[in-house]
Design a protein around this motif. Structure first.
Motif, PDB file in Angstrom:
ATOM      1  N   LEU A   1      -0.751  -1.632  -8.108  1.00  0.00           N
ATOM      2  CA  LEU A   1      -2.716  -1.383  -8.191  1.00  0.00           C
ATOM      3  C   LEU A   1      -2.525  -2.733  -9.279  1.00  0.00           C
ATOM      4  N   ILE A   2      -1.855  -3.238  -9.499  1.00  0.00           N
ATOM      5  CA  ILE A   2      -1.808  -4.545 -10.335  1.00  0.00           C
ATOM      6  C   ILE A   2      -1.311  -5.801  -8.947  1.00  0.00           C
ATOM      7  N   ALA A   3      -0.149  -5.882  -8.320  1.00  0.00           N
ATOM      8  CA  ALA A   3      -0.021  -6.734  -6.953  1.00  0.00           C
ATOM      9  C   ALA A   3      -1.554  -6.792  -5.730  1.00  0.00           C
ATOM     10  N   ALA A   4      -1.645  -5.382  -5.714  1.00  0.00           N
ATOM     11  CA  ALA A   4      -3.419  -5.942  -5.281  1.00  0.00           C
ATOM     12  C   ALA A   4      -4.286  -6.917  -5.786  1.00  0.00           C
ATOM     13  N   ALA A   5      -4.617  -6.377  -6.772  1.00  0.00           N
ATOM     14  CA  ALA A   5      -5.146  -7.287  -8.050  1.00  0.00           C
ATOM     15  C   ALA A   5      -5.006  -8.303  -7.433  1.00  0.00           C
ATOM     16  N   MET A   6      -3.848  -8.672  -7.596  1.00  0.00           N
ATOM     17  CA  MET A   6      -3.482 -10.433  -7.636  1.00  0.00           C
ATOM     18  C   MET A   6      -3.425 -10.987  -6.557  1.00  0.00           C
TER      19      MET A   6
ATOM     20  N   ALA B   1       4.031 -10.206   5.048  1.00  0.00           N
ATOM     21  CA  ALA B   1       4.879 -10.548   4.299  1.00  0.00           C
ATOM     22  C   ALA B   1       4.310 -11.169   2.969  1.00  0.00           C
ATOM     23  N   ARG B   2       3.446 -11.179   3.363  1.00  0.00           N
ATOM     24  CA  ARG B   2       3.058 -11.880   1.897  1.00  0.00           C
ATOM     25  C   ARG B   2       2.397 -10.528   0.570  1.00  0.00           C
ATOM     26  N   ALA B   3       2.545  -9.271   1.415  1.00  0.00           N
ATOM     27  CA  ALA B   3       2.374  -7.965  -0.005  1.00  0.00           C
ATOM     28  C   ALA B   3       3.969  -7.423  -0.503  1.00  0.00           C
ATOM     29  N   VAL B   4       4.577  -8.604   0.610  1.00  0.00           N
ATOM     30  CA  VAL B   4       5.924  -7.637  -0.612  1.00  0.00           C
ATOM     31  C   VAL B   4       6.596  -8.685  -0.863  1.00  0.00           C
ATOM     32  N   GLU B   5       5.683  -9.657  -1.097  1.00  0.00           N
ATOM     33  CA  GLU B   5       6.262 -11.157  -1.981  1.00  0.00           C
ATOM     34  C   GLU B   5       5.232 -10.344  -2.940  1.00  0.00           C
ATOM     35  N   LEU B   6       3.902 -10.642  -2.971  1.00  0.00           N
ATOM     36  CA  LEU B   6       3.491  -9.515  -3.774  1.00  0.00           C
ATOM     37  C   LEU B   6       4.105  -8.193  -4.685  1.00  0.00           C
ATOM     38  N   LEU B   7       4.727  -6.506  -3.893  1.00  0.00           N
ATOM     39  CA  LEU B   7       5.602  -5.998  -5.182  1.00  0.00           C
ATOM     40  C   LEU B   7       6.867  -6.636  -5.577  1.00  0.00           C
ATOM     41  N   ASP B   8       7.693  -7.153  -4.608  1.00  0.00           N
ATOM     42  CA  ASP B   8       8.643  -8.342  -5.797  1.00  0.00           C
ATOM     43  C   ASP B   8       8.034  -8.595  -7.281  1.00  0.00           C
ATOM     44  N   MET B   9       6.606  -9.660  -6.833  1.00  0.00           N
ATOM     45  CA  MET B   9       6.703 -10.627  -8.029  1.00  0.00           C
ATOM     46  C   MET B   9       5.965  -9.199  -9.242  1.00  0.00           C
ATOM     47  N   VAL B  10       6.227  -8.129  -8.661  1.00  0.00           N
ATOM     48  CA  VAL B  10       5.586  -7.395 -10.141  1.00  0.00           C
ATOM     49  C   VAL B  10       6.655  -6.413 -10.418  1.00  0.00           C
ATOM     50  N   ARG B  11       7.917  -6.655  -9.822  1.00  0.00           N
ATOM     51  CA  ARG B  11       8.854  -6.656 -10.083  1.00  0.00           C
ATOM     52  C   ARG B  11       9.609  -4.893  -9.671  1.00  0.00           C
ATOM     53  N   ILE B  12       9.102  -4.666  -7.966  1.00  0.00           N
ATOM     54  CA  ILE B  12       9.486  -3.844  -7.816  1.00  0.00           C
ATOM     55  C   ILE B  12      10.753  -3.469  -6.870  1.00  0.00           C
ATOM     56  N   PRO B  13      11.963  -2.757  -7.192  1.00  0.00           N
ATOM     57  CA  PRO B  13      13.010  -2.824  -6.064  1.00  0.00           C
ATOM     58  C   PRO B  13      12.840  -2.670  -4.334  1.00  0.00           C
TER      59      PRO B  13
ATOM     60  N   PRO C   1      11.704  -4.378  -2.757  1.00  0.00           N
ATOM     61  CA  PRO C   1       9.921  -4.653  -2.039  1.00  0.00           C
ATOM     62  C   PRO C   1       9.871  -3.838  -0.432  1.00  0.00           C
ATOM     63  N   ALA C   2      10.473  -5.117   0.078  1.00  0.00           N
ATOM     64  CA  ALA C   2      10.585  -4.669   1.983  1.00  0.00           C
ATOM     65  C   ALA C   2      10.722  -3.104   2.610  1.00  0.00           C
ATOM     66  N   ARG C   3      11.339  -2.646   1.514  1.00  0.00           N
ATOM     67  CA  ARG C   3      11.200  -0.949   2.196  1.00  0.00           C
ATOM     68  C   ARG C   3      10.348  -0.284   1.338  1.00  0.00           C
ATOM     69  N   ARG C   4       9.548  -0.482  -0.241  1.00  0.00           N
ATOM     70  CA  ARG C   4       8.529  -0.041  -0.605  1.00  0.00           C
ATOM     71  C   ARG C   4       7.130   0.028   0.250  1.00  0.00           C
ATOM     72  N   ALA C   5       7.174  -1.431   0.779  1.00  0.00           N
ATOM     73  CA  ALA C   5       6.354  -2.201   1.447  1.00  0.00           C
ATOM     74  C   ALA C   5       6.225  -0.599   2.140  1.00  0.00           C
ATOM     75  N   ARG C   6       6.950  -0.381   2.563  1.00  0.00           N
ATOM     76  CA  ARG C   6       6.397   1.063   3.832  1.00  0.00           C
ATOM     77  C   ARG C   6       6.496   2.458   3.283  1.00  0.00           C
ATOM     78  N   ASP C   7       6.216   2.415   1.768  1.00  0.00           N
ATOM     79  CA  ASP C   7       6.312   4.225   1.413  1.00  0.00           C
ATOM     80  C   ASP C   7       4.617   4.534   1.503  1.00  0.00           C
ATOM     81  N   PHE C   8       4.484   5.349   1.202  1.00  0.00           N
ATOM     82  CA  PHE C   8       3.168   5.917   1.112  1.00  0.00           C
ATOM     83  C   PHE C   8       3.459   5.828  -0.961  1.00  0.00           C
ATOM     84  N   PRO C   9       1.906   5.985  -1.260  1.00  0.00           N
ATOM     85  CA  PRO C   9       1.519   6.113  -2.869  1.00  0.00           C
ATOM     86  C   PRO C   9       2.230   7.651  -3.220  1.00  0.00           C
TER      87      PRO C   9
END
Ligand SMILES: Nc1ncnc2c1ncn2[C@@H]1O[C@H](COP(=O)(O)OP(=O)(O)OP(=O)(O)O)[C@@H](O)[C@H]1O
Ligand SMILES: Nc1ncnc2c1ncn2[C@@H]1O[C@H](COP(=O)(O)OP(=O)(O)O)[C@@H](O)[C@H]1O
Ligand code: SF4
Ligand SMILES: [Mg+2]
Ligand SMILES: [Mg+2]
Lengths: 297, 331
Positions: free
Chosen positions: B172-177, B138-150, B152-160
């Motif tokens: 990567l910025i989300a992971a660093a944060m 859940a926190r990962a999705v929040e982080l993706l949202d924080m870095v303005r990924i539209p 985020p819940a769907r994108r979290a399931r994407d591969f690089p």
């Protein structure tokens, strides 16, 4: 009549989403038209994948265009037989983005520059050596470097060998695809100066592909902005930079990082959803054209 | 933004060498040579310079991640009151990622292609004990949202590979944060990206810094980027910081001939004019001249320059230049 007249250039590629999937046609270059006069410099800019490299590869027939016309000194280039095309390439030379992979690693710098002269049977060996010396001087390479292999040269020196090679046959047109983007800032400046000198000295016509707007602003008299295979704006460099008419051009210019403190313009974002691939270029000021949707008029 | 306590990161006399031996000849490359700098709380320091000047090795040294045969030979790195150079491996691992986040240049190699981006961020959280299981996801999705990924819940399931270059860099910025580190080091985070996407990522870093109050060490070769985001800048040449100071001051009034040359090398400022290019190329670090390393390319070179290495001389408050034009007994 301009030296170069490109009309309605189209290049499509087939792309499969998956190996078993149905191929989808993508239009990498979509009805592109532009002209370049003798001694003029046109800068082709746009984001990655917008079709810049594909455009110039079609002009040099490194890949076959899908449709369109390319008149060079009034002669139709598309469809020319291979023998005539070879002769024409003397006048249309290209320098590539990556100096490392475009130079034969086993040939000396001098040999690389001389090769075209040998192939076209130009001059005696002594004439050719003199010509190589002259070309080295033009691009600011020490004559002593002629015996070196590419890996014994720095990146900037290799790129200059690439330029000298392209100039060996005294082409009328130089097509440069990202000629300095692989180089360090200080070396970029040296190569930019070489290109400017050649323009002034030889009256060379230059088609420059670059994503760096600062470079294009520096070297080019005119600019064409590509977006998703289409030219969305074209005009004199000063006009396009100071009064960009297309929203994508505005976004691109506002994203350009400027080292002058305080002169950074506010960011403008481009909404790709608003892009209309059918929009036609309309004249917004004399000689300055931008894509305008029929729907908006 | 700054406060008057000790800086968050205080690097002093950092020296890192690569020693190689080929055909009996020992080659010592001093990639980082006596580098000192501070980063205050909430401050953005840009490390600028051309390739090979030692920017990446400096950042890797701070985390003690220099690959062999590289070795930190001297210096101190004080971070949150401790010297990272004397910390044991276990304590150091608790600093990396959790207290100092990092973003590397090439987004594709830094992400594992066989895991979803959400799982990779969640894993970073679990490794540092910040969250586990469903909470980490859940926190990962929040982080993706924080870095303005539209979405985020769907994108979290994407591969690089399903993401664009710009989105991968955001991941990567989300992971660093992820663990809310007070310091993030980003090595050329936008070099591989298009101009508009580059500007988006820089805007994002500036916003994160404002919202989270984090400090940033930003490595870049582009002085335009320095102007856009940095409070202070340190310009490196041949392993040393040759000029440092407030970014607007250094860019408007560069005092070191190398910084001046770099600015004069940028195209587009006065279209159609010859650029005042710096002649020659970056020197071989294993065969530096005895005096100023920039001397062979310097337009202002004079007698003293070949005698000894210039110190860093103050040219205005907080602004120094390592050049005999600005001080030294020789003058
Ligand atoms: N041989 C090919 N097969 C399939 N698609 C291709 C091929 N060459 C190019 N493309 C596609 O055509 C489009 C335009 O590519 P092109 O290389 O012309 O872009 P560009 O503007 O030069 O980008 P860059 O700035 O990244 O060099 C892209 O979508 C690209 O993926
Ligand atoms: N793994 C390595 N082995 C040997 N030399 C290295 C290694 N990494 C970096 N260097 C050398 O250290 C110097 C500084 O490199 P680097 O910090 O990567 O420069 P920058 O990031 O400023 O481009 C260069 O001379 C480089 O060749
Ligand atoms: S010390 Fe001398 S050579 Fe070095 S930068 Fe200053 S003037 Fe130039
Ligand atoms: Mg390209
Ligand atoms: Mg680096």
């Amino acid at each position: 009549m301009s030296l170069i007249e490109v009309t309605g250039l189209v290049k499509t590629f087939e792309r499969r989403q998956a190996p078993w999937g149905r191929p989808r046609l993508i239009r990498a270059v979509d009805r592109v038209s532009f002209a370049i006069g003798e001694g003029e410099t046109l800068g082709l800019v746009g984001e990655s994948g917008s079709g810049k490299t594909t455009t110039v590869r079609c002009l040099l027939r490194l890949i076959e265009p899908t449709a369109g016309s390319f008149l060079f000194r009034g002669e139709q280039v598309f469809g020319l037989p291979a023998s005539r095309m070879r002769a024409l390439r003397r006048d249309l030379q290209m320098i590539f983005q990556d100096p490392d992979s475009s130079l034969n690693p086993r040939m000396t710098a001098g040999g690389i520059v001389e090769e075209g002269l040998v192939i076209h049977g130009i001059g005696s060996p002594a004439d050719r050596r003199a010509r190589v010396r002259e070309l080295f001087e033009w691009v600011g390479l020490d004559a002593g470097m002629a015996g070196r292999l590419p890996h014994e040269l720095s990146g900037g020196q290799r790129q200059r060998v690439g330029i000298a090679r392209a100039l060996a046959l005294a082409p009328a047109v130089l097509v440069a695809d990202e000629p300095v983007s692989a180089l360090d800032v200080s070396i970029q400046a040296q190569v930019v100066n070489v290109l400017m000198d050649l323009q002034q000295r030889l009256g060379l016509t230059l088609l420059l592909v670059a994503h760096d707007l600062r470079l294009v602003r520096h070297l080019c008299s005119r600019i064409a902005v590509m977006y998703r295979g289409r030219i969305v704006e074209t005009g004199r460099a000063g006009a396009v930079f100071h009064a960009p008419a297309h929203p994508y051009t505005r976004a691109l210019i506002s994203a350009m990082p400027d080292p002058d403190p305080g002169s950074q313009p506010p960011r403008i974002r481009y909404d790709a959803a608003g892009f209309d691939p059918e929009a036609e270029l309309g004249e917004v000021a004399p000689g300055h054209w931008a894509a305008t949707s029929a729907a908006r008029q | 933004m700054n406060d008057d306590r000790a800086p968050l990161l205080e690097v002093r006399g950092l020296t890192t060498e690569f020693v190689s031996e080929r055909t009996g000849v020992r080659r010592v490359v001093r990639a980082v040579d006596g580098v000192s700098f501070d980063i205050g709380c909430g401050e953005v320091l840009a490390l600028a310079g051309e390739s090979g000047s030692g920017k990446s090795v400096t950042a890797l040294s701070v985390l003690r991640l220099v690959p062999p045969p590289g070795r930190i030979v001297s210096g101190s790195i004080r971070f949150e009151g401790r010297d990272l150079l004397t910390l044991d491996e276990g304590d150091l691992r608790r600093v990396r990622g959790a207290r100092i986040g990092f973003v590397f240049q090439e987004p594709m190699t830094a992400l594992n292609p066989v895991f979803t981006v959400g799982d990779q961020i969640a894993e970073a959280l679990e490794v540092h004990g910040a969250a586990r299981g469903a909470a980490a996801r859940a926190r990962a999705v929040e982080l993706l949202d924080m870095v303005r990924i539209p979405e985020p819940a769907r994108r979290a399931r994407d591969f690089p590979h399903q993401l664009s270059g710009g989105m991968r860099q955001r991941v990567l910025i989300a992971a660093a944060m992820a663990c809310r580190p007070p310091l993030v080091m980003a090595d050329e985070p936008t070099t591989a990206l298009d101009a508009t996407i580059q500007a988006d990522i820089l805007d994002l870093l500036v916003a994160m810094r404002r919202e989270l109050g984090l400090s940033l060490l930003l490595i870049t070769h582009d002085l335009g980027i320095v102007a856009r985001v940095a409070d202070r800048v340190a310009v490196m040449y041949a392993g040393r910081i040759v000029e440092t100071g407030p970014a607007p001051g250094v860019l408007a009034f560069p005092r070191h001939p190398y910084t001046r040359g770099l600015l004069a090398s940028l195209p587009g400022r006065v279209p159609g004019t010859r650029l005042e290019a710096i002649p020659g190329a970056v020197p071989d670090l294993a065969a530096l001249p005895p005096g100023c390393a920039f001397a062979p390319r310097c337009p202002d070179r004079f007698d003293a320059c070949d005698g000894s290495r210039p110190d860093a001389y103050a040219v205005s408050p907080g602004h120094t230049a390592r050049c005999f034009l600005h001080g030294g007994a020789a003058r």
